[in-house]
Design an enzyme around this catalytic site. Structure first.
Site, PDB file in Angstrom:
ATOM      1  N   LYS A   1       0.779  -1.072  -0.017  1.00 27.03           N
ATOM      2  CA  LYS A   1       0.030  -0.122  -0.106  1.00 27.03           C
ATOM      3  C   LYS A   1       0.882   1.019   0.014  1.00 27.03           C
ATOM      4  CE  LYS A   1      -0.161  -0.688   5.037  1.00 27.03           C
ATOM      5  NZ  LYS A   1       0.627  -1.655   4.803  1.00 27.03           N
TER       6      LYS A   1
ATOM      7  N   TYR B   1      -2.805   4.876   6.612  1.00 26.35           N
ATOM      8  CA  TYR B   1      -3.150   3.901   7.869  1.00 26.35           C
ATOM      9  C   TYR B   1      -4.362   4.648   8.591  1.00 26.35           C
ATOM     10  CZ  TYR B   1       1.105   1.086   7.848  1.00 26.35           C
ATOM     11  OH  TYR B   1       2.134   0.422   7.333  1.00 26.35           O
TER      12      TYR B   1
END
Length: 373
Positions: free
Chosen positions: A138, A223
């Site tokens: 990611k 996140y």
């Protein structure tokens, strides 16, 4: 460093020429994180032998259902070192120019792409065209447009596209989600996510707009974006955002130092989040409801994760995140298992749509609607 960066930039530019193709017991939680039926062994090649690639490789030594069998790197010396460490044969080693040949290698099932963000799109298309499953770190790509193309290419090739969301298998995280779903916290009202650290070397690729696609948001801010979604249990429908930059030399145009952003959710829940490269010790989630709360600090680090609710601490034993992740992903790819919190390309695309909206909100100073489709 300069020659390495130039090499990566050339690879990035080559992409345009390619065709699109009530609390659980520890035993109960262990059962949740284990595969109910033994998966076949997922044979993985790691692309990108940097620090995080090393972490994943070491974690896979303890995996029950995933095994490192191949290497892809632009640095021959790294390949030789890794071959000696992990007993990888020459026939399973490739560089960035010839790795399309994995299509003829039956020893490799999947490629885990752990390279700079700007390379993910090109490399995913090539891996999919070679008929191999893709695990991509990611953020999945630089923007939603690239993300859609990656999802489409993997669908067309009939291969799985997963994203390295290790926290989606972390026991404290899953327990808080379970408690929320059971109504333990009542009606959810608020979420806070703080994600940041003080970044070092100003010449690293994470501070290079062309390779990273941005700054802190593309590295650590994701996140809090992803965490807001799985902690609240809804998808945001609007965002506002503000950028602060104190060091324009280190954080050049297009490389964000600090962004604060706020989400609105359909039920009326609001969230307040921070993404930064200028302050360390920021790794905290806080979820608040009408009957209780959950807090995590650290919330997304490599572990151990520390979590508690209004009723006391959670005490699940720490297992290396990447070991659990790879075992669970083996089950998803080979045995058709599902994750409580999705880790597929469509999940990664949602985060990219939101990141695009955050950058737009920063640029315009306006509330931006989020449409995840």
């Amino acid at each position: 460093m300069t020659s390495r960066r130039n090499f990566l930039q050339k690879l990035t530019l080559s992409a345009v020429s390619l065709p699109l193709i009530p609390n659980f017991t520890q035993k109960a939680q262990a059962n949740m994180n284990s595969n109910p039926k033994k998966a076949s062994t997922l044979r993985v090649a790691i692309m990108g032998l940097g620090s995080y690639g090393t972490r994943v490789a070491k974690a896979m030594l303890d995996s029950k259902n995933a095994k490192l069998v191949g290497l892809i790197s632009g640095t021959p010396s790294k390949v030789k070192d890794w071959q000696a460490t992990y007993n990888i044969p020459d026939k399973n080693c490739y560089n960035y120019e010839n790795f399309d040949a994995i299509k003829d290698n039956p020893d490799i099932d999947a490629v885990y792409i752990i390279t700079p963000n700007a390379l993910h799109h090109d490399q995913t298309l090539r891996v999919a065209a070679a008929g191999k499953h893709v695990i991509c770190e990611k953020p999945m790509a630089l923007n939603a447009k690239e993300g859609r193309e990656m999802v489409a290419a993997c669908d067309k090739a009939g291969v799985k596209l997963l994203v390295g969301y290790r926290m989606h298998f972390e026991p404290n995280t899953l327990e808080i989600i379970r408690l929320r779903d059971s109504g333990e916290f009542g009606e959810i009202k608020f979420f806070q996510g703080l994600s940041g650290f003080r970044i070092g070397d100003p010449t690293q690729w994470r501070l290079n707009k062309e390779l990273a696609g941005g700054g802190a948001m593309m590295d650590i801010g994701i996140y809090s974006i992803n965490g807001a979604r799985y902690m609240v249990g809804e998808e945001p429908i609007w965002v506002t955002a503000q950028e602060t930059k104190t060091d324009p030399v280190k954080f050049k145009e297009g490389v964000d130092e600090t962004i604060t952003f706020q989400f609105g959710f359909p039920s009326g829940v609001i969230s307040s989040c921070l993404s930064t490269y200028s302050t360390s010790n920021l790794d905290k989630f806080f979820l608040n409801g009408t009957k209780g709360f959950a807090e995590m600090q650290p919330s997304t680090g490599y572990g151990p994760i520390k979590a508690w609710t209004n009723k006391g601490p959670l005490s699940f034993p720490h297992v290396t995140h990447q070991t659990v992740q790879m075992d669970r992903m083996a089950g998803i790819i080979l045995d058709g298992e599902t994750a409580k919190v999705p880790v597929d390309g469509k999940e990664g695309l949602k985060d990219l749509i939101i990141i695009d909206a955050i950058y737009k909100a920063v640029k315009t100073g306006k509330k931006v609607k989020i449409d995840l489709g």
